[in-house]
Design a protein around this motif. Structure first.
Motif, PDB file in Angstrom:
ATOM      1  N   TRP A 167      -0.432   7.935   6.020  1.00  0.00           N
ATOM      2  CA  TRP A 167      -0.770   6.627   5.448  1.00  0.00           C
ATOM      3  C   TRP A 167      -0.757   5.434   6.566  1.00  0.00           C
ATOM      4  O   TRP A 167      -1.441   4.592   6.642  1.00  0.00           O
ATOM      5  CB  TRP A 167      -0.145   6.405   4.112  1.00  0.00           C
ATOM      6  CG  TRP A 167      -0.245   7.294   3.232  1.00  0.00           C
ATOM      7  CD1 TRP A 167      -1.444   7.929   2.895  1.00  0.00           C
ATOM      8  CD2 TRP A 167       0.559   7.712   2.179  1.00  0.00           C
ATOM      9  NE1 TRP A 167      -1.105   8.893   1.767  1.00  0.00           N
ATOM     10  CE2 TRP A 167      -0.116   8.416   1.304  1.00  0.00           C
ATOM     11  CE3 TRP A 167       1.970   7.296   2.072  1.00  0.00           C
ATOM     12  CZ2 TRP A 167       0.710   9.254   0.261  1.00  0.00           C
ATOM     13  CZ3 TRP A 167       2.499   7.715   0.850  1.00  0.00           C
ATOM     14  CH2 TRP A 167       2.008   8.624   0.107  1.00  0.00           C
TER      15      TRP A 167
ATOM     16  N   LEU B 168      -3.568   2.835   8.161  1.00  0.00           N
ATOM     17  CA  LEU B 168      -3.321   1.701   7.914  1.00  0.00           C
ATOM     18  C   LEU B 168      -3.424   0.649   9.519  1.00  0.00           C
ATOM     19  O   LEU B 168      -3.756  -0.506   9.412  1.00  0.00           O
ATOM     20  CB  LEU B 168      -2.155   0.931   7.414  1.00  0.00           C
ATOM     21  CG  LEU B 168      -1.899   1.321   5.758  1.00  0.00           C
ATOM     22  CD1 LEU B 168      -0.687   1.273   5.358  1.00  0.00           C
ATOM     23  CD2 LEU B 168      -2.851   0.455   4.864  1.00  0.00           C
TER      24      LEU B 168
ATOM     25  N   TRP C 251       0.840   4.169  -2.606  1.00  0.00           N
ATOM     26  CA  TRP C 251       0.712   5.693  -2.376  1.00  0.00           C
ATOM     27  C   TRP C 251       1.716   6.485  -2.920  1.00  0.00           C
ATOM     28  O   TRP C 251       1.429   7.545  -3.266  1.00  0.00           O
ATOM     29  CB  TRP C 251       0.182   5.672  -1.086  1.00  0.00           C
ATOM     30  CG  TRP C 251      -1.051   5.121  -0.621  1.00  0.00           C
ATOM     31  CD1 TRP C 251      -2.268   4.845  -1.822  1.00  0.00           C
ATOM     32  CD2 TRP C 251      -1.671   4.554   0.311  1.00  0.00           C
ATOM     33  NE1 TRP C 251      -3.200   4.153  -0.977  1.00  0.00           N
ATOM     34  CE2 TRP C 251      -2.891   4.106   0.414  1.00  0.00           C
ATOM     35  CE3 TRP C 251      -1.183   4.435   1.655  1.00  0.00           C
ATOM     36  CZ2 TRP C 251      -3.749   3.524   1.241  1.00  0.00           C
ATOM     37  CZ3 TRP C 251      -1.939   3.828   2.745  1.00  0.00           C
ATOM     38  CH2 TRP C 251      -3.242   3.271   2.728  1.00  0.00           C
TER      39      TRP C 251
ATOM     40  N   ARG D 156       0.771  -1.206  -0.042  1.00  0.00           N
ATOM     41  CA  ARG D 156      -0.034  -0.025  -0.007  1.00  0.00           C
ATOM     42  C   ARG D 156       0.920   1.125   0.107  1.00  0.00           C
ATOM     43  O   ARG D 156       0.556   2.173  -0.542  1.00  0.00           O
ATOM     44  CB  ARG D 156      -0.745  -0.109   1.198  1.00  0.00           C
ATOM     45  CG  ARG D 156      -1.915  -1.333   1.272  1.00  0.00           C
ATOM     46  CD  ARG D 156      -3.078  -0.973   0.714  1.00  0.00           C
ATOM     47  NE  ARG D 156      -3.846  -2.141   0.749  1.00  0.00           N
ATOM     48  CZ  ARG D 156      -4.717  -2.776   1.467  1.00  0.00           C
ATOM     49  NH1 ARG D 156      -4.700  -2.265   2.896  1.00  0.00           N
ATOM     50  NH2 ARG D 156      -5.469  -3.819   1.534  1.00  0.00           N
TER      51      ARG D 156
END
Length: 162
Positions: free
Chosen positions: A126, A130, A38, A34
């Motif tokens: 981020w 998460l 990103w 991820r």
């Protein structure tokens, strides 16, 4: 549809240590994937570039290539390729080392610092997002358990039992 990941290798009959390892590996791979996505979509960047810039941000006096390679745990060739590209983009610069005329240190440029700080702020958010599925106590518990595991692994590395 079943998700295929490292954990699908394990069965209930496998030792709990193996199941824990595969769960850690799966979670690590999901988080890293991820973050890579990103960084690519938001900043047209990669995780290795981000990591190199993070090391330079932590060391404003710069780092020699050998030290960058050691800290990033990659070969000198990988660091050279990344550095060359970042120099080309004006994000890092090489400076002669006044203590060793044969060597140079690598530094973030002002533009590199600006971009890195922007990316670092997004990266932190981020990661927070998460891990939002865990409350504060669960995150602290996980930190303590992983710390104990890390200490144990360090002791094994330094001559403890396997």
């Amino acid at each position: 549809m079943e998700t295929i990941d490292h954990e699908t290798r394990a069965t209930d009959d496998d030792h709990e240590a193996l199941r824990v390892w595969l769960r850690l590996l799966t979670c690590t791979n999901i988080v890293e994937s991820r973050l890579r996505t990103w960084l690519r979509t938001s900043y047209d960047s990669t995780l290795p570039r981000f990591d190199l810039m993070a090391q330079l941000d932590r060391h404003p006096d710069g780092l020699k290539m050998r030290e960058l390679s050691r800290r990033l745990m990659v070969t000198g060739g990988n660091v050279t390729g990344l550095t060359d590209k970042l120099v080309e983009e004006g994000l890092v610069e090489r400076r002669d080392d006044p203590r060793d005329r044969r060597a140079y240190t690598v530094h973030l440029t002002p533009e590199g610092k600006r971009l890195f700080r922007k990316m670092a702020g997004a990266h932190e958010q981020w990661v927070i997002d998460l891990f939002a599925g865990l409350d504060h106590g669960e995150k602290m518990q996980m930190l303590e358990l992983l710390n104990r595991l890390k200490r144990h692994l360090g002791q094994m590395e330094n001559g403890g039992n396997a």
